[in-house]
Design a protein around this motif. Structure first.
Motif, PDB file in Angstrom:
ATOM      1  N   VAL A   1       2.758   0.490   3.486  1.00 55.42           N
ATOM      2  CA  VAL A   1       2.623  -0.779   4.191  1.00 55.42           C
ATOM      3  C   VAL A   1       1.530  -0.632   5.250  1.00 55.42           C
ATOM      4  O   VAL A   1       1.460   0.382   5.949  1.00 55.42           O
TER       5      VAL A   1
ATOM      6  N   ARG B   1       7.410 -10.667   6.591  1.00 59.56           N
ATOM      7  CA  ARG B   1       7.425  -9.205   6.562  1.00 59.56           C
ATOM      8  C   ARG B   1       7.525  -8.704   5.127  1.00 59.56           C
ATOM      9  O   ARG B   1       8.128  -9.357   4.268  1.00 59.56           O
ATOM     10  N   PRO B   2       6.965  -7.533   4.848  1.00 58.43           N
ATOM     11  CA  PRO B   2       6.989  -7.002   3.481  1.00 58.43           C
ATOM     12  C   PRO B   2       8.418  -6.709   3.026  1.00 58.43           C
ATOM     13  O   PRO B   2       9.274  -6.366   3.843  1.00 58.43           O
TER      14      PRO B   2
ATOM     15  N   GLY C   1       1.636  -8.469  -0.553  1.00 54.21           N
ATOM     16  CA  GLY C   1       2.958  -8.252   0.032  1.00 54.21           C
ATOM     17  C   GLY C   1       3.135  -6.931   0.738  1.00 54.21           C
ATOM     18  O   GLY C   1       4.241  -6.381   0.752  1.00 54.21           O
ATOM     19  N   ASP C   2       2.067  -6.397   1.333  1.00 54.15           N
ATOM     20  CA  ASP C   2       2.157  -5.054   1.927  1.00 54.15           C
ATOM     21  C   ASP C   2       1.575  -4.973   3.331  1.00 54.15           C
ATOM     22  O   ASP C   2       1.119  -3.899   3.757  1.00 54.15           O
TER      23      ASP C   2
ATOM     24  N   HIS D   1      -2.047 -10.759   2.351  1.00 58.48           N
ATOM     25  CA  HIS D   1      -0.629 -10.405   2.316  1.00 58.48           C
ATOM     26  C   HIS D   1       0.104 -11.186   1.231  1.00 58.48           C
ATOM     27  O   HIS D   1       0.987 -10.647   0.542  1.00 58.48           O
TER      28      HIS D   1
END
Length: 315
Positions: free
Chosen positions: A95, A51-52, A118-119, A114
């Protein structure tokens, strides 16, 4: 032979993913306290994508629903309105909400995307239009439970978000710190429930008995204060889901006694706006990847070209 083995592996993975998603869907609906089938969102978090991370002290968290194949839309958004400096005065972040697909190669590309950015919040549900409600409720659950921003904006990947103004507006001008549910509303005529089974907006009497939805904000963009997000999530536990996520949020808000605030700052159509309109508009719908850069340029131009215009400080 190698090609055949690769093809066989993809088929097995697709079938396995499909069966897992069927099991997940069977557990998403749960018996509510009054006997109504509501939502149990916990199975949607059983995915394999990290998860971000949440930024600290978020004023605004933007949840962007995105189709798995919309790589270009996400790429352009990251370069335009989702780009920000590390030391933003009013912290915010964006996100992307994405579900699973039966295309193993596409899933792999999303994982790489991702890792690089990272989003992406990937939910354990099949990414289809009829599952849009699961996508949004999954995003709200993660946002309200993990990040806990002051406000949440839900929007789509074909929208432009005026991030140069919205976080500051929420922090400084917005008077509704709690109980905020605001967006572009629909007339009563456009809130009639569609009963035609061939329509993608079809909702059966069993799923929702009234013939008209309560007032709700268009899914192109609506803002919820954190307390409202938590309240609609709680009400969802005893409220049967329908495929129209924006109408469903409106139903949840109505049952919780939360009043919808109508605002023209959320534009359902991408018209030929004047430069100075970009000092007022917060979300614009139907913006192509190429138009995202134009819209951002117009916002920046409005900062200097429209300083003689009085700033609007209300919704």
């Amino acid at each position: 032979m190698a090609h055949i083995r690769t093809w066989h592996l993809k088929v097995c993975l697709c079938v396995g993913t499909f069966l897992i998603l069927l099991l997940v869907w069977g557990h998403v609906a749960q018996e509510g306290p009054k006997g109504a089938l509501g939502l149990d969102l916990s199975p949607l978090f059983h995915g394999d994508l990290v998860r971000p991370p949440c930024r600290d002290r978020l004023v605004l968290l933007i949840l962007v629903t995105s189709h798995p194949a919309h790589t270009e839309q996400r790429k352009v958004i990251r370069k335009t309105w989702a780009a920000q400096g590390a030391m933003a005065t009013y912290p915010w972040q964006a996100v992307f909400l994405i579900g699973r697909t039966l295309d193993v190669e596409l899933d792999w590309h999303i994982h790489k995307e991702h890792v690089a950015n990272g989003d992406i919040l990937m939910g354990n549900y099949l990414d289809t239009y009829r599952n849009l409600t699961l996508k949004v409720m999954h995003g709200l659950q993660w946002a309200a439970g993990t990040c806990q921003p002051r406000y949440i904006l839900k929007t789509d990947d074909d929208c432009f978000v005026n991030t140069e103004r919205l976080p500051a507006f929420l922090a400084l001008s917005n008077q509704l710190r709690e109980g905020l549910y605001v967006g572009s509303t629909f007339s009563r005529e456009k809130r009639v429930v569609i009963r035609d089974p061939s329509s993608k907006w079809y909702v059966s009497k069993q799923s929702y008995e009234p013939d008209t939805y309560p007032p709700y904000a268009s899914g192109i963009g609506y803002v919820l204060s954190l307390d409202v997000a938590k309240t609609v999530l709680a009400v969802a536990q005893a409220t049967p889901p329908i495929p129209m996520e924006d109408a469903y949020v409106g139903i949840l808000a109505d049952r919780a006694g939360i009043k919808l605030l109508s605002s023209t700052r959320f534009a359902k159509h991408n018209l030929k706006w004047s430069i100075c309109n970009y000092r007022y508009l917060m979300v614009i719908h139907r913006v192509s990847p190429a138009e995202q850069e134009v819209a951002l340029g117009n916002v920046q131009l409005a900062n200097t070209a429209c300083t003689m215009n009085k700033e609007v400080t209300h919704w």
